[in-house]
Every structure is written in C-alpha cells, then in structure tokens.
Motif scaffolding. Structure first.
Motif, PDB file in Angstrom:
ATOM      1  N   LYS A 246       0.871  -1.183   0.000  1.00 21.52           N
ATOM      2  CA  LYS A 246       0.000   0.000   0.000  1.00 21.52           C
ATOM      3  C   LYS A 246       0.903   1.225   0.000  1.00 21.52           C
ATOM      4  O   LYS A 246       1.305   1.729   1.042  1.00 21.52           O
ATOM      5  CB  LYS A 246      -0.922  -0.017   1.209  1.00 21.52           C
ATOM      6  N   LEU A 247       1.193   1.731  -1.171  1.00 24.88           N
ATOM      7  CA  LEU A 247       2.215   2.767  -1.318  1.00 24.88           C
ATOM      8  C   LEU A 247       1.866   4.058  -0.583  1.00 24.88           C
ATOM      9  O   LEU A 247       2.765   4.828  -0.234  1.00 24.88           O
ATOM     10  CB  LEU A 247       2.446   3.058  -2.802  1.00 24.88           C
ATOM     11  N   SER A 248       0.595   4.299  -0.348  1.00 28.84           N
ATOM     12  CA  SER A 248       0.185   5.551   0.286  1.00 28.84           C
ATOM     13  C   SER A 248       0.689   5.679   1.722  1.00 28.84           C
ATOM     14  O   SER A 248       0.739   6.786   2.262  1.00 28.84           O
ATOM     15  CB  SER A 248      -1.340   5.674   0.280  1.00 28.84           C
ATOM     16  N   LYS A 249       1.067   4.580   2.345  1.00 30.97           N
ATOM     17  CA  LYS A 249       1.465   4.653   3.756  1.00 30.97           C
ATOM     18  C   LYS A 249       2.977   4.564   3.959  1.00 30.97           C
ATOM     19  O   LYS A 249       3.444   4.586   5.093  1.00 30.97           O
ATOM     20  CB  LYS A 249       0.751   3.569   4.555  1.00 30.97           C
ATOM     21  N   TYR A 250       3.738   4.478   2.864  1.00 29.57           N
ATOM     22  CA  TYR A 250       5.181   4.301   3.002  1.00 29.57           C
ATOM     23  C   TYR A 250       5.956   5.565   2.632  1.00 29.57           C
ATOM     24  O   TYR A 250       5.460   6.457   1.931  1.00 29.57           O
ATOM     25  CB  TYR A 250       5.649   3.133   2.129  1.00 29.57           C
ATOM     26  N   SER A 251       7.195   5.583   3.088  1.00 27.57           N
ATOM     27  CA  SER A 251       8.100   6.689   2.782  1.00 27.57           C
ATOM     28  C   SER A 251       8.516   6.647   1.317  1.00 27.57           C
ATOM     29  O   SER A 251       8.342   5.629   0.632  1.00 27.57           O
ATOM     30  CB  SER A 251       9.356   6.606   3.659  1.00 27.57           C
ATOM     31  N   ASP A 252       9.088   7.748   0.850  1.00 23.14           N
ATOM     32  CA  ASP A 252       9.562   7.801  -0.530  1.00 23.14           C
ATOM     33  C   ASP A 252      10.594   6.709  -0.801  1.00 23.14           C
ATOM     34  O   ASP A 252      10.617   6.116  -1.886  1.00 23.14           O
ATOM     35  CB  ASP A 252      10.180   9.171  -0.825  1.00 23.14           C
ATOM     36  N   PRO A 286       1.306   6.761  -4.127  1.00 20.77           N
ATOM     37  CA  PRO A 286       2.239   7.189  -3.084  1.00 20.77           C
ATOM     38  C   PRO A 286       1.998   8.658  -2.745  1.00 20.77           C
ATOM     39  O   PRO A 286       1.413   9.401  -3.539  1.00 20.77           O
ATOM     40  CB  PRO A 286       3.617   6.977  -3.723  1.00 20.77           C
ATOM     41  N   LYS A 287       2.433   9.062  -1.568  1.00 22.82           N
ATOM     42  CA  LYS A 287       2.255  10.469  -1.167  1.00 22.82           C
ATOM     43  C   LYS A 287       2.915  11.403  -2.177  1.00 22.82           C
ATOM     44  O   LYS A 287       2.389  12.464  -2.482  1.00 22.82           O
ATOM     45  CB  LYS A 287       2.819  10.679   0.243  1.00 22.82           C
ATOM     46  N   ASN A 288       4.055  11.014  -2.674  1.00 23.03           N
ATOM     47  CA  ASN A 288       4.726  11.740  -3.749  1.00 23.03           C
ATOM     48  C   ASN A 288       4.388  11.041  -5.059  1.00 23.03           C
ATOM     49  O   ASN A 288       5.012  10.059  -5.437  1.00 23.03           O
ATOM     50  CB  ASN A 288       6.241  11.743  -3.509  1.00 23.03           C
ATOM     51  N   ARG A 289       3.362  11.541  -5.758  1.00 19.13           N
ATOM     52  CA  ARG A 289       2.851  10.856  -6.950  1.00 19.13           C
ATOM     53  C   ARG A 289       3.904  10.683  -8.035  1.00 19.13           C
ATOM     54  O   ARG A 289       3.859   9.719  -8.810  1.00 19.13           O
ATOM     55  CB  ARG A 289       1.652  11.620  -7.526  1.00 19.13           C
ATOM     56  N   ALA A 290       4.838  11.608  -8.103  1.00 16.57           N
ATOM     57  CA  ALA A 290       5.859  11.536  -9.147  1.00 16.57           C
ATOM     58  C   ALA A 290       6.648  10.240  -9.077  1.00 16.57           C
ATOM     59  O   ALA A 290       7.160   9.751 -10.098  1.00 16.57           O
ATOM     60  CB  ALA A 290       6.797  12.735  -9.042  1.00 16.57           C
ATOM     61  N   LEU A 291       6.739   9.654  -7.879  1.00 13.67           N
ATOM     62  CA  LEU A 291       7.505   8.419  -7.720  1.00 13.67           C
ATOM     63  C   LEU A 291       6.821   7.219  -8.366  1.00 13.67           C
ATOM     64  O   LEU A 291       7.448   6.178  -8.544  1.00 13.67           O
ATOM     65  CB  LEU A 291       7.762   8.144  -6.236  1.00 13.67           C
ATOM     66  N   ALA A 292       5.555   7.347  -8.711  1.00 16.96           N
ATOM     67  CA  ALA A 292       4.882   6.259  -9.432  1.00 16.96           C
ATOM     68  C   ALA A 292       5.418   6.145 -10.855  1.00 16.96           C
ATOM     69  O   ALA A 292       5.313   5.083 -11.476  1.00 16.96           O
ATOM     70  CB  ALA A 292       3.378   6.493  -9.462  1.00 16.96           C
ATOM     71  N   PHE A 293       6.015   7.210 -11.355  1.00 17.78           N
ATOM     72  CA  PHE A 293       6.488   7.231 -12.739  1.00 17.78           C
ATOM     73  C   PHE A 293       7.997   7.039 -12.855  1.00 17.78           C
ATOM     74  O   PHE A 293       8.465   6.318 -13.741  1.00 17.78           O
ATOM     75  CB  PHE A 293       6.091   8.550 -13.401  1.00 17.78           C
ATOM     76  N   ASN A 294       8.749   7.701 -11.999  1.00 17.30           N
ATOM     77  CA  ASN A 294      10.205   7.652 -12.084  1.00 17.30           C
ATOM     78  C   ASN A 294      10.813   7.570 -10.693  1.00 17.30           C
ATOM     79  O   ASN A 294      10.296   8.174  -9.739  1.00 17.30           O
ATOM     80  CB  ASN A 294      10.752   8.910 -12.770  1.00 17.30           C
ATOM     81  N   GLY A 295      11.904   6.837 -10.595  1.00 17.63           N
ATOM     82  CA  GLY A 295      12.614   6.765  -9.329  1.00 17.63           C
ATOM     83  C   GLY A 295      13.772   5.800  -9.411  1.00 17.63           C
ATOM     84  O   GLY A 295      14.052   5.232 -10.481  1.00 17.63           O
ATOM     85  N   SER A 296      14.442   5.602  -8.271  1.00 18.76           N
ATOM     86  CA  SER A 296      15.577   4.685  -8.249  1.00 18.76           C
ATOM     87  C   SER A 296      15.781   4.153  -6.839  1.00 18.76           C
ATOM     88  O   SER A 296      15.280   4.718  -5.856  1.00 18.76           O
ATOM     89  CB  SER A 296      16.845   5.383  -8.735  1.00 18.76           C
ATOM     90  N   TRP A 297      16.509   3.064  -6.767  1.00 15.38           N
ATOM     91  CA  TRP A 297      16.830   2.425  -5.485  1.00 15.38           C
ATOM     92  C   TRP A 297      18.231   1.847  -5.594  1.00 15.38           C
ATOM     93  O   TRP A 297      18.595   1.258  -6.620  1.00 15.38           O
ATOM     94  CB  TRP A 297      15.812   1.326  -5.184  1.00 15.38           C
TER      95      TRP A 297
END
Length: 372
Positions: A246-252, A286-297
């Motif tokens: 549930k991405l809405s409850k997690y950190s970036d 996710p709280k930061n919607r932009a992370l649904a499109f682009n990101g890294s780990w």
C-alpha cells in the motif's frame, strides 16, 4: 523494510454553401444558383473528421505530433451482429482487469466459466485484443468495424498461470487463465496473444510470479519460465510492486524500493525487458505521486542504482479509457473496468454501444487514418 502479509485482494464534415436565390418570373420559375464555396478542408496530418464531443462544447484537434495520418476516405461501416458501426477512433477503449480465475465468482475472483463467457462476449461484440505498447506508440492496427480491448491481469496468481508436469515436460494448465485464453485464441485466429500481466515477484500466498513453494502445485523453479513464456507468446509485462504494498502509507524510499525491485525482478527473468506500465496496488498512489512514474533504489548487493520509468499507470477502476488519439488521453492515469463478483462486463459494453462520452472506439480499418 517492514513486510506486510499479502492479502488476496483487493461526420460529419460541414460544407458551407451560399443559398441559391429562387427568382420567380411571369409564367416560369427560374433557379439562379450561386457558386459553392470550396468545401474541401485541409487534411491535417493524421487529420480527424470533426468530432462533436458530448462532454465538451469545444474540441481542439490533435497536435501534429499526435496526428500523422490523412483523413479517412468514406467507406461503408463494417456490419456486426448488433448492426453497422460508424468509424470512431476517438471513442473509448475498455481496459479490462482480472485477478483470480477460479471455481466460483467472489471478491477479486471470476469463475472459469464466466472468464470464458467474457472472452466470447468480447469477441462476438467485435473487440480485438491489443497491447499497451500499441496504445502508447499509437500503432494499433485494428480491422474495420472492430474495437480494441486491453486485457490486464493483476497479482500474478497461480490461477492465472499454472504449469502441469507430465512425463517430465511442462504444459500450461488448460484451466488456468492463460490456458483458457490461449485455447480461445487458437479457436479464434483473428485474435492474437496480447495483454498485460502485472507482476508481484515476492508476494505471499503463492503470488510470486504465478506460484512458488508448492502452493497450488507450483514449483519455485518454474517462476522465471512462466515470465519468459508470456513474453515469448506476445503478452507484455507490467510492474505491480514487489509484494503488493500500500504505497500511500510508506516513505519515498520504500516506494522506490518496491517499484525498482519489481522492475529488477522482471529483468532477472527477461534481461533487458522494458517495463512500461505500472498498476497501483489497491489503486493507492504514493504520497509523492511523481515516484509512481520515475525513481531509483540503490542495490547494495550489486552496488548499483536500479532505476525505473513507467510511461503508463493503471488505476483500479474508472470505466473505459480514452483513445490514444484523443487529445485528452492521459497514460499516467488509465482507468480500468474491474471484473469480479457482481461486477459484470455486459453493463459496460452496453453503455459503450450508446452515444455519449463512453461511445466505443470503432476502427476504420486504415492504420494511416484516424476517423471520427
């Protein structure tokens, strides 16, 4: 990262004319015709026959980058069991959503009999499967009078894809969704193996690339074979997070780990595979919607940054989607038609056969034109 237990879840072209003046003289009526104004409109590249949008009084034509085809010539519409269909390539496209295909209907479940019936209904009513990439790239080549449909399968359960071992060989279980769909395509060669499987690589209850640890008779070592088989058949692969978080409850940071590791797992089975779509678990952003499109780990094991880029994001519901030729098409929020329990397909298809904002996409049969 805290690991949550995976739940089974949830044309008219207007011609301007000068009116001829009727002049009456003694003993005879004489028509004095004025010349007609030119009626041929400039064909925009990928010109669209003027659409009259029911949901908007003002319509803007597609930009040249979105419109590359010449105006469609007049042609008789294709006939169908429910009558002729007028080409309308700005109409809606259903993105249907299945989860488990099992013995009986239920929450996030449809029976095998119902799944077969839904495939049959789509075929009878003139729908043809397409892939996500064809929508994004605007390369759909659909026969005249037909409507594209995008199949999506969420959660990677064994009910969607099971193997059976016979005499040392693996065969697709004909009672799994993949088995049923492939048998249907074999019997209806106008359909091709197209659709999108939204993957969970590490979920519990067997939802790890369609089954592991002996759950539902599925061996862990079969998982990559299944992913590879789907891609080889012509289906496409989609991200659905690592274990349905549930991405809405997690950190970036956790959001990016979930999405990057989901993509990395698909790459492990299909090296170099480009994952273009992402289905939101539970429809939660996710709280930061932009992370649904682009990101890294950062993967400490391989000491590298794992990046992801999703061109399309799927909602859980919302009805049929806009055509990719519609100027308001938004791949970053694609609505779907969820099929489960009491939610039936026929109601949506009936609505799409009526005039209005949900009127269906109907192909003109010419991949170089967009017709309205």
């Amino acid at each position: 990262m805290a690991r949550q237990k995976y739940p089974i879840r949830s044309c008219t072209v207007r011609t301007t004319q000068r009116v001829s003046i009727l002049v009456k003289t003694v003993g005879a009526a004489v028509w004095v015709a004025s010349h007609l104004l030119p009626s041929a409109a400039h064909a925009l590249s990928r010109a669209i026959v003027r659409p009259e949008r029911p949901e908007s009084a003002i319509w803007q034509p597609a930009k040249p980058a979105q419109a590359q085809r010449a105006q469609s010539p007049n042609k008789a519409p294709a006939t169908a069991p429910n009558g002729p269909r007028v080409p309308n390539e700005l109409g809606r496209i259903p993105i249907v959503e299945w989860h488990q295909v099992v013995v009986a209907d239920g929450t996030y479940k449809v029976s095998r009999e119902r799944f077969r019936a839904e495939l049959s209904e789509l075929h009878t009513r003139g729908y043809v499967p397409v892939n996500l990439s064809e929508m994004l790239d605007k390369t759909m080549d659909v026969p005249a009078g037909k409507t594209p449909v995008l199949f999506t399968f969420d959660d990677a359960s064994p009910s969607q894809f099971r193997y059976i071992e016979r005499n040392g060989a693996l065969i697709v279980d004909p009672t799994s969704a993949v088995g049923i769909l492939l048998d249907f395509i074999k019997a209806h060669p106008d359909w091709k193996a197209k659709g999108l499987f939204c993957m969970l690589p590490a979920a519990e209850a067997g939802h790890a690339f369609f089954g592991d640890k002996g759950i539902d008779g599925q061996k862990t070592e079969w998982r990559f074979k299944k992913v590879q088989f789907l891609a080889q058949q012509g289906f496409e692969l989609c991200n659905h997070t690592l274990w349905h978080a549930k991405l809405s409850k997690y950190s970036d940071a956790v959001v990016q780990e979930q999405l990057a590791r989901g993509v990395m797992a698909i790459d492990s089975a299909m090296p170099g595979y480009k994952v273009r779509g992402f289905a939101l678990p539970y429809g939660l952003w996710p709280k930061n919607r932009a992370l649904a499109f682009n990101g890294s780990w950062y993967d400490k094991k391989s000491q590298r940054d794992v990046r992801y880029r999703h061109e399309a994001v799927f909602e859980v519901a919302g009805g049929p989607a806009r055509s990719p030729y519609d100027p308001e098409f938004n791949p970053k929020s694609l609505p779907r038609v969820p099929l489960q329990g009491g939610t039936k397909l026929s109601a949506t298809l009936d609505q799409m056969d009526k005039p209005g904002k949900w009127a269906r996409y109907v192909s003109d049969g010419n991949p170089k034109t967009v017709a309205r």
